[in-house]
Design a protein around this motif. Sequence first.
Motif, PDB file in Angstrom:
ATOM      1  N   LEU A 143       0.813  -1.221   0.000  1.00 43.86           N
ATOM      2  CA  LEU A 143       0.000   0.000   0.000  1.00 43.86           C
ATOM      3  C   LEU A 143       0.846   1.271   0.000  1.00 43.86           C
ATOM      4  N   CYS A 144       1.988   1.234   0.684  1.00 42.19           N
ATOM      5  CA  CYS A 144       2.755   2.474   0.854  1.00 42.19           C
ATOM      6  C   CYS A 144       3.714   2.767  -0.292  1.00 42.19           C
ATOM      7  N   GLN A 145       3.849   1.847  -1.247  1.00 44.24           N
ATOM      8  CA  GLN A 145       4.771   2.082  -2.358  1.00 44.24           C
ATOM      9  C   GLN A 145       4.306   3.253  -3.205  1.00 44.24           C
ATOM     10  N   ARG A 146       5.185   4.245  -3.347  1.00 44.63           N
ATOM     11  CA  ARG A 146       4.918   5.422  -4.191  1.00 44.63           C
ATOM     12  C   ARG A 146       3.591   6.089  -3.828  1.00 44.63           C
ATOM     13  N   ALA A 147       3.282   6.084  -2.544  1.00 46.92           N
ATOM     14  CA  ALA A 147       2.044   6.720  -2.076  1.00 46.92           C
ATOM     15  C   ALA A 147       2.359   7.569  -0.858  1.00 46.92           C
ATOM     16  N   PRO A 148       1.797   8.768  -0.747  1.00 50.41           N
ATOM     17  CA  PRO A 148       1.983   9.565   0.464  1.00 50.41           C
ATOM     18  C   PRO A 148       1.445   8.817   1.680  1.00 50.41           C
ATOM     19  N   LEU A 194     -12.286  -0.737  -2.843  1.00 50.59           N
ATOM     20  CA  LEU A 194     -11.960  -0.313  -1.478  1.00 50.59           C
ATOM     21  C   LEU A 194     -10.796   0.666  -1.436  1.00 50.59           C
ATOM     22  N   ILE A 195      -9.729   0.368  -2.168  1.00 45.14           N
ATOM     23  CA  ILE A 195      -8.525   1.184  -2.029  1.00 45.14           C
ATOM     24  C   ILE A 195      -8.308   2.147  -3.181  1.00 45.14           C
ATOM     25  N   GLY A 196      -9.058   1.971  -4.278  1.00 41.70           N
ATOM     26  CA  GLY A 196      -8.986   2.937  -5.372  1.00 41.70           C
ATOM     27  C   GLY A 196      -7.704   2.898  -6.173  1.00 41.70           C
ATOM     28  N   ASN A 197      -7.046   1.738  -6.222  1.00 36.76           N
ATOM     29  CA  ASN A 197      -5.802   1.635  -6.980  1.00 36.76           C
ATOM     30  C   ASN A 197      -5.722   0.240  -7.584  1.00 36.76           C
ATOM     31  N   GLN A 198      -5.790   0.185  -8.914  1.00 38.24           N
ATOM     32  CA  GLN A 198      -5.849  -1.104  -9.602  1.00 38.24           C
ATOM     33  C   GLN A 198      -4.592  -1.933  -9.383  1.00 38.24           C
ATOM     34  N   ARG A 199      -3.417  -1.321  -9.533  1.00 38.84           N
ATOM     35  CA  ARG A 199      -2.180  -2.095  -9.434  1.00 38.84           C
ATOM     36  C   ARG A 199      -1.967  -2.631  -8.021  1.00 38.84           C
ATOM     37  N   LYS A 200      -2.178  -1.792  -7.012  1.00 32.48           N
ATOM     38  CA  LYS A 200      -2.011  -2.250  -5.640  1.00 32.48           C
ATOM     39  C   LYS A 200      -3.034  -3.334  -5.301  1.00 32.48           C
ATOM     40  N   ALA A 201      -4.250  -3.178  -5.792  1.00 29.78           N
ATOM     41  CA  ALA A 201      -5.279  -4.187  -5.542  1.00 29.78           C
ATOM     42  C   ALA A 201      -4.885  -5.524  -6.159  1.00 29.78           C
ATOM     43  N   SER A 202      -4.296  -5.481  -7.357  1.00 29.37           N
ATOM     44  CA  SER A 202      -3.843  -6.718  -8.013  1.00 29.37           C
ATOM     45  C   SER A 202      -2.728  -7.372  -7.210  1.00 29.37           C
ATOM     46  N   TYR A 203      -1.759  -6.562  -6.758  1.00 27.79           N
ATOM     47  CA  TYR A 203      -0.682  -7.099  -5.937  1.00 27.79           C
ATOM     48  C   TYR A 203      -1.241  -7.735  -4.663  1.00 27.79           C
ATOM     49  N   LEU A 204      -2.138  -7.020  -3.991  1.00 30.32           N
ATOM     50  CA  LEU A 204      -2.723  -7.538  -2.753  1.00 30.32           C
ATOM     51  C   LEU A 204      -3.459  -8.850  -3.002  1.00 30.32           C
ATOM     52  N   HIS A 205      -4.295  -8.851  -4.019  1.00 30.90           N
ATOM     53  CA  HIS A 205      -5.123 -10.025  -4.299  1.00 30.90           C
ATOM     54  C   HIS A 205      -4.265 -11.269  -4.485  1.00 30.90           C
ATOM     55  N   ARG A 206      -3.171 -11.139  -5.222  1.00 32.20           N
ATOM     56  CA  ARG A 206      -2.316 -12.290  -5.484  1.00 32.20           C
ATOM     57  C   ARG A 206      -1.399 -12.615  -4.300  1.00 32.20           C
ATOM     58  N   LEU A 232      10.442 -12.607  -2.236  1.00 31.11           N
ATOM     59  CA  LEU A 232      10.596 -11.938  -3.527  1.00 31.11           C
ATOM     60  C   LEU A 232       9.665 -12.497  -4.598  1.00 31.11           C
ATOM     61  N   LYS A 233       9.081 -13.650  -4.356  1.00 27.86           N
ATOM     62  CA  LYS A 233       8.101 -14.218  -5.289  1.00 27.86           C
ATOM     63  C   LYS A 233       6.711 -13.611  -5.113  1.00 27.86           C
ATOM     64  N   LEU A 234       6.513 -12.871  -4.033  1.00 29.17           N
ATOM     65  CA  LEU A 234       5.206 -12.265  -3.785  1.00 29.17           C
ATOM     66  C   LEU A 234       5.016 -11.047  -4.683  1.00 29.17           C
ATOM     67  N   PRO A 235       3.894 -10.947  -5.383  1.00 30.27           N
ATOM     68  CA  PRO A 235       3.659  -9.785  -6.249  1.00 30.27           C
ATOM     69  C   PRO A 235       3.735  -8.477  -5.467  1.00 30.27           C
ATOM     70  N   GLY A 236       4.455  -7.514  -6.033  1.00 24.66           N
ATOM     71  CA  GLY A 236       4.584  -6.216  -5.394  1.00 24.66           C
ATOM     72  C   GLY A 236       5.718  -6.119  -4.402  1.00 24.66           C
ATOM     73  N   ILE A 237       6.446  -7.204  -4.178  1.00 30.77           N
ATOM     74  CA  ILE A 237       7.547  -7.208  -3.215  1.00 30.77           C
ATOM     75  C   ILE A 237       8.883  -7.268  -3.963  1.00 30.77           C
TER      76      ILE A 237
END
Length: 301
Positions: A143-148, A194-206, A232-237
């Motif tokens: 959630l905090c990647q490239r986000a205030p 819920l979070i209003g961000n497609q890429r982060k939601a995709s990372y979270l979901h997977r 490192l295999k986790l999406p978004g990590i």
Amino acid sequence: MATEAAALHLTDIRLPAREPFDFRASLGFIGSFPAMAGQQGTAQAALTLAVREAGTTLGVRLTAAPGASGLDGRLAAGQPITPEAVAAVTDRIDFYLGLSDDLTEFYRLARQDGPFARVVERLHGYHQVKFPSPFELLCWAILCQRAPMPVARQMKRALVEAVGNRIDVGDERLWAFPDVDQLARFEEAELVALIGNQRKASYLHRSVRLWAELDERFLRTGPYQEVREQLLKLPGIGEWSASFLLIRGLGRMERIVLDKEMSRAVQRVYGRPVDEAEFQELAEHYGPWQGYWGHYLRVGG
């Protein structure tokens, strides 16, 4: 589902801590940690929070145990608190607050490092406070990647409130971060809403679904490189998030990386900028405690 104070079941616990231990230092860190702002209370020399363990949402209040090194705790829940839940929350809090960490060797090495020894004097007895759970940190790292910070906290709050792990203890309303099973019930489209961000939601979901297949005990104690590769295999990590998870989520102190914040902390303590080679030389002095060294630099430098 939210629970009201009138329906609470209560259980008292005692959590020992390895000496030296200063609960005031833990509270000071928690009170100033922006990622957890609003989730925990630190008033009146007590820590209050909610956790989700063994399928139960529990309110927790912790105070320093009088005449002993450790904490007294009171658990509250809207259903009978099972021995399984007590064991799970006791392990979680012990790990979260680093109560079992033995600082003896770390402090011995620090005494040989003049500039850093002054940091240890200020933080003496502080055991590293992690995130309440590595799973929560996984989600936060995404959630905090490239986000205030305020935006990331708003997204996190949306997840917490959507699940509804609320418990009212006295005048205090506490919210527990969802467990893996709870977040795994959301489809990707629901997370986007819920979070209003497609890429982060995709990372979270997977990532949530992959995390459910991992063994947290192995992540805490297994071979470092194997654990790192699993993360490192986790999406978004990526590299930074994996290091964040290893140290602040899983208590893996064996290795540390030089980033901008760490570079500034080293310069504050040692009075000069350092390059990668000198940083590694400083870190290697602390061996398996270099993660603790880095955390103390950030907190007390």
